[in-house]
Design an enzyme around this catalytic site. Structure first.
Site, short mmCIF file in Angstrom:
data_model
loop_
_atom_site.label_atom_id
_atom_site.label_comp_id
_atom_site.label_asym_id
_atom_site.label_seq_id
_atom_site.Cartn_x
_atom_site.Cartn_y
_atom_site.Cartn_z
N TYR A 103 -4.08 -3.01 -9.95
CA TYR A 103 -3.94 -2.69 -8.76
C TYR A 103 -3.07 -3.70 -7.93
O TYR A 103 -2.12 -3.30 -7.25
CB TYR A 103 -5.35 -2.54 -7.97
CG TYR A 103 -5.07 -2.47 -6.60
CD1 TYR A 103 -5.06 -1.28 -5.74
CD2 TYR A 103 -5.36 -3.75 -5.81
CE1 TYR A 103 -4.92 -1.15 -4.49
CE2 TYR A 103 -5.26 -3.83 -4.16
CZ TYR A 103 -5.03 -2.39 -3.87
OH TYR A 103 -5.10 -2.31 -2.48
N LYS A 158 0.32 3.35 -2.93
CA LYS A 158 -0.90 4.25 -3.11
C LYS A 158 -0.51 5.64 -3.33
O LYS A 158 -1.21 6.39 -3.66
CB LYS A 158 -2.11 3.88 -2.07
CG LYS A 158 -2.48 2.40 -2.11
CD LYS A 158 -3.40 2.22 -0.99
CE LYS A 158 -4.06 0.63 -0.71
NZ LYS A 158 -4.59 0.34 0.40
N SER A 197 0.78 -1.17 0.04
CA SER A 197 0.09 0.02 0.03
C SER A 197 0.96 1.25 -0.06
O SER A 197 0.38 2.43 -0.18
CB SER A 197 -0.91 -0.01 1.10
OG SER A 197 -1.96 -0.80 0.90
N TYR A 248 -4.34 3.81 8.02
CA TYR A 248 -5.66 3.18 8.29
C TYR A 248 -6.19 3.61 9.54
O TYR A 248 -6.04 4.67 10.13
CB TYR A 248 -5.60 1.66 8.12
CG TYR A 248 -5.10 1.46 6.91
CD1 TYR A 248 -5.45 1.77 5.47
CD2 TYR A 248 -4.01 0.37 6.80
CE1 TYR A 248 -4.77 1.26 4.31
CE2 TYR A 248 -3.22 0.01 5.53
CZ TYR A 248 -3.72 0.31 4.44
OH TYR A 248 -3.20 0.06 3.36
#
Ligand code: GLU
Length: 301
Positions: free
Chosen positions: A188, A64, A61, A236
């Protein structure tokens, strides 16, 4: 700086609790949790490393951040019609809020939001072209053409990514995907499969540090906004905790990597595969907490 990094690597090696390696991506499940690396690229161009800083890992991630920069480069502020800018307070792969909020993900760093940013830089291209663009961006940022995608990790994730597929179908059902679910997921998962060492990741993060010698790949406003999102949403439902303990913007990945930016000063990459209960690197977070305390660096003054 070298002494500090050595101390952090030593403390990590001596910590008996390394956290739990992510096991939901089969290709990542077998990684040795004993590893720890850290690298820092300073504003004056110096780079310091310690521990396993030359071992490649799956950035997951952390990608991202680069995807967001690309998506904003494509559509600018139009992106914010399709994805929000608020922390979710939920785990990275939660589907809960998507139903309540009509298929508009809370932010670009939870999986649902990242699928929208991937869909945005994918629009009008093939997955191969889009991933080529992503790699060009990352390689330019890091000044390193050897950065690549680990196909095995990508395919392992495609084969088992039921939850990500369901998030994508949910987005599609709300008209918030332009490409097919298959194309978006394929792109992705390859994006998440980018592999880097701590040294390469610290170098790649330099475009988010406000310093003359660093690559200027995005506007000042965009750099500030990406940093703001890293601070508020980069870990998160552990984002508040990371801001409280470290006080610097950071983006984590389930591969155990964290990219941390100290605006005006440095780009830092830390990696240790064992995760804490939020799915963020346990030893990486602890190392950054000590780092911030010992340097006194904080965006909060
Ligand atoms: N590729 C991972 C997934 O979609 C990324 C999650 C993460 O690194 O936090 O599940």
């Amino acid at each position: 700086m070298q002494d500090l990094l050595n101390d952090l690597a030593e403390a990590a090696a001596g910590d008996p609790d390394k956290g739990e390696v992510a096991s939901y991506i089969p290709e990542l499940a077998g990684i040795n949790p004993e590893q720890f690396g850290i690298a820092i690229a300073l504003a004056d161009g110096q780079v310091f490393t310690a521990g396993d800083a030359e071992v490649p890992f799956s950035i997951q991630s952390v990608s991202k951040v680069f995807a967001l920069a690309l998506a904003l480069g494509r559509v600018g502020d139009q992106l914010w019609y399709r994805v929000g800018r608020e922390p979710s307070g939920l785990s990275f792969d939660s589907i809960l809020l998507l139903e309540r909020e009509d298929g508009i993900p809370r932010n670009p760093f939870i999986n649902a939001g990242a699928l929208v940013t991937t869909d945005t830089y994918l629009a009008g291209s093939s997955p191969k072209e889009a991933l080529g663009e992503l790699l060009r961006f990352v390689r330019a940022a890091a000044d390193d053409d050897s950065i690549h995608i680990n196909e095995k990790v990508a395919h392992s994730e495609i084969a088992t990514g039921h939850r990500n597929f369901s998030l994508a179908h949910y987005l599609a059902s709300h008209g918030n995907l332009r490409s097919t679910v298959g194309k978006v997921l394929g792109t992705y998962c390859h994006q998440c499969g980018v592999e880097m060492t701590c040294r390469q990741l610290a170098m790649a993060g330099r475009f988010l540090v406000d310093a003359q010698e660093m690559p200027q790949l995005v506007s000042v406003e965009r750099r500030r906004r990406i940093n703001a999102l890293m601070m508020t949403c980069g870990h998160y439902d552990g984002s508040g905790d990371f801001a409280f303990r470290v006080g610097l913007p950071g983006k984590s990945g389930v591969g155990g990597g964290i990219l941390v930016i100290s605006p005006g000063r440095a780009s830092i990459a830390v990696w240790s595969p064992g995760l804490n209960r939020y799915g963020n690197s346990k030893l990486g977070t602890e190392a950054m907490e000590t780092f911030a305390r010992r340097t006194g660096w904080s965006v909060f003054g």
